[in-house]
Motif scaffolding. Structure first.
Motif, short mmCIF file in Angstrom:
data_model
loop_
_atom_site.label_atom_id
_atom_site.label_comp_id
_atom_site.label_asym_id
_atom_site.label_seq_id
_atom_site.Cartn_x
_atom_site.Cartn_y
_atom_site.Cartn_z
N ALA A 127 7.83 -8.15 11.33
CA ALA A 127 6.95 -8.51 10.00
C ALA A 127 5.90 -7.47 10.00
O ALA A 127 5.33 -6.32 8.93
CB ALA A 127 7.12 -9.04 9.38
N ALA A 128 4.71 -8.18 10.86
CA ALA A 128 3.45 -7.53 10.19
C ALA A 128 3.57 -5.95 10.71
O ALA A 128 2.39 -5.27 10.05
CB ALA A 128 2.33 -8.64 11.71
N ALA A 129 3.87 -5.78 12.50
CA ALA A 129 3.38 -4.33 12.86
C ALA A 129 4.28 -3.20 11.38
O ALA A 129 3.78 -2.28 11.85
CB ALA A 129 4.56 -3.93 13.97
N THR A 130 5.72 -3.71 11.27
CA THR A 130 5.92 -2.80 9.76
C THR A 130 5.23 -3.19 8.62
O THR A 130 5.19 -1.88 8.25
CB THR A 130 6.94 -3.45 9.59
OG1 THR A 130 8.53 -3.70 10.59
CG2 THR A 130 8.52 -2.66 8.51
N SER A 131 4.71 -3.45 8.03
CA SER A 131 3.60 -3.65 7.25
C SER A 131 2.02 -3.36 7.34
O SER A 131 2.21 -2.23 6.79
CB SER A 131 3.53 -5.17 6.21
OG SER A 131 2.62 -5.82 7.65
N ASP A 132 2.24 -2.72 8.42
CA ASP A 132 0.49 -2.60 8.75
C ASP A 132 1.31 -0.76 8.68
O ASP A 132 0.41 0.11 8.76
CB ASP A 132 0.08 -2.73 10.43
CG ASP A 132 -0.37 -4.53 10.58
OD1 ASP A 132 -0.66 -4.89 9.15
OD2 ASP A 132 -0.39 -4.70 10.98
N ALA A 133 2.25 -0.68 9.44
CA ALA A 133 2.63 0.70 10.08
C ALA A 133 3.30 1.41 8.24
O ALA A 133 2.40 2.99 7.76
CB ALA A 133 3.70 1.41 10.54
N LEU A 134 3.18 0.31 6.71
CA LEU A 134 3.92 1.20 5.68
C LEU A 134 2.12 1.05 5.02
O LEU A 134 1.80 2.61 3.56
CB LEU A 134 4.76 -0.42 5.12
CG LEU A 134 6.01 0.45 5.18
CD1 LEU A 134 6.66 -1.24 4.68
CD2 LEU A 134 6.93 2.10 5.13
N ILE A 135 1.74 0.01 5.34
CA ILE A 135 -0.20 -0.03 4.50
C ILE A 135 -1.13 1.56 4.87
O ILE A 135 -1.82 2.48 4.15
CB ILE A 135 -0.76 -1.09 4.60
CG1 ILE A 135 -0.10 -2.48 3.65
CG2 ILE A 135 -1.98 -1.11 4.22
CD1 ILE A 135 -0.54 -3.48 3.96
N ALA A 136 -0.32 2.08 5.87
CA ALA A 136 -1.30 2.94 6.81
C ALA A 136 -0.85 4.60 5.87
O ALA A 136 -1.95 5.32 6.14
CB ALA A 136 -0.88 2.97 8.83
N ARG A 137 0.14 4.38 5.41
CA ARG A 137 0.79 5.09 5.27
C ARG A 137 0.65 5.34 3.42
O ARG A 137 0.83 6.02 2.60
CB ARG A 137 2.65 5.26 4.90
CG ARG A 137 2.82 5.57 6.30
CD ARG A 137 4.86 5.68 5.89
NE ARG A 137 5.51 6.23 5.15
CZ ARG A 137 5.75 7.63 5.41
NH1 ARG A 137 5.82 7.88 6.67
NH2 ARG A 137 6.32 8.60 4.58
N GLY A 138 -0.19 4.90 2.88
CA GLY A 138 -1.03 4.21 1.98
C GLY A 138 -0.19 3.22 0.92
O GLY A 138 0.03 3.49 -0.17
N VAL A 139 1.36 2.77 1.53
CA VAL A 139 1.77 1.78 0.87
C VAL A 139 1.28 0.52 0.33
O VAL A 139 0.26 0.23 1.03
CB VAL A 139 3.66 1.59 0.80
CG1 VAL A 139 4.36 0.71 0.53
CG2 VAL A 139 3.87 2.78 1.92
N PRO A 140 0.86 0.58 -1.31
CA PRO A 140 0.59 -0.82 -2.37
C PRO A 140 0.68 -2.19 -1.11
O PRO A 140 2.44 -2.45 -0.41
CB PRO A 140 1.30 -1.03 -3.16
CG PRO A 140 1.64 0.32 -3.15
CD PRO A 140 2.46 0.90 -2.08
#
Length: 190
Positions: A127-140
């Motif tokens: 989950a951490a890897a997934t959220s980090d990747a999304l945040i890197a895309r600019g997802v809040p």
């Protein structure tokens, strides 16, 4: 026993899952796992710090694959579309050995509090890897964390259905279906 026989890591995972299922996690020793896998104890410890970590073999690979799939998603992809593409990438890496081990691994984990704890940590890491990747895309941040948790739930649910199925359908089919069901369920929350 041959010293450099290929596939040692995979053989150790299979041996550990079989032994954990047959005699329980606590009763299984590293020496027994190594013997059944046809390797030495030192070979075991080159691959795994302890017997508990055998069941999370490949966790870093899964985290990397989902992150890469999310990063490679089209710029206009929604967070859940990006997660779906990450899950597709992870699913493509899962082979017949993963499918065959699924039910036995599930039984071994269910029978051991220590393994349930390790399995929970594995989910947190994914989950951490997934959220980090999304945040890197600019997802809040909050959106990224919710999408990541849905992705992990979809992966777990899809993997279970895939491992229990006899149909010749790939894992991606089940993870996509699970993610769609979870998306619909979350819309009903209000």
């Amino acid at each position: 026993m041959p010293r450099w026989e290929p596939g040692a890591r995979e053989r150790m995972v299979v041996a550990a899952v079989d032994l954990f299922t047959e005699q329980g996690y606590d009763a299984t020793t590293v020496a027994q796992i190594a013997e059944r896998a046809g390797v030495t104890k030192s070979t075991f410890f080159r691959h795994f710090p302890d017997k508990r970590d055998v069941l999370v073999a490949g966790q870093e690979t899964l985290s990397t694959l989902i992150s890469e799939g999310i990063a490679d998603a089209p710029d206009d992809a929604t967070p859940l579309e990006a997660v779906s593409l990450g899950l597709d990438r992870v699913s493509a890496a899962m082979g017949s050995m993963n499918r065959q081990l699924g039910p036995r691994m599930k039984a071994a984990v269910a029978a051991s509090a220590e393994l349930r704890e390790r399995e929970a940590l594995k989910s947190v890491g994914l989950a951490a890897a997934t959220s980090d990747a999304l945040i890197a895309r600019g997802v809040p941040d909050a959106t990224a964390h919710v999408a990541a948790e849905l992705g992990v739930l979809a992966f777990k649910r899809g993997y279970t259905l895939w491992a229990e199925s006899t149909a010749e359908v790939d894992l991606a089919y089940y993870t996509r279906q699970a993610l769609a069901e979870l998306r619909a369920a979350s819309a009903e929350l209000g």
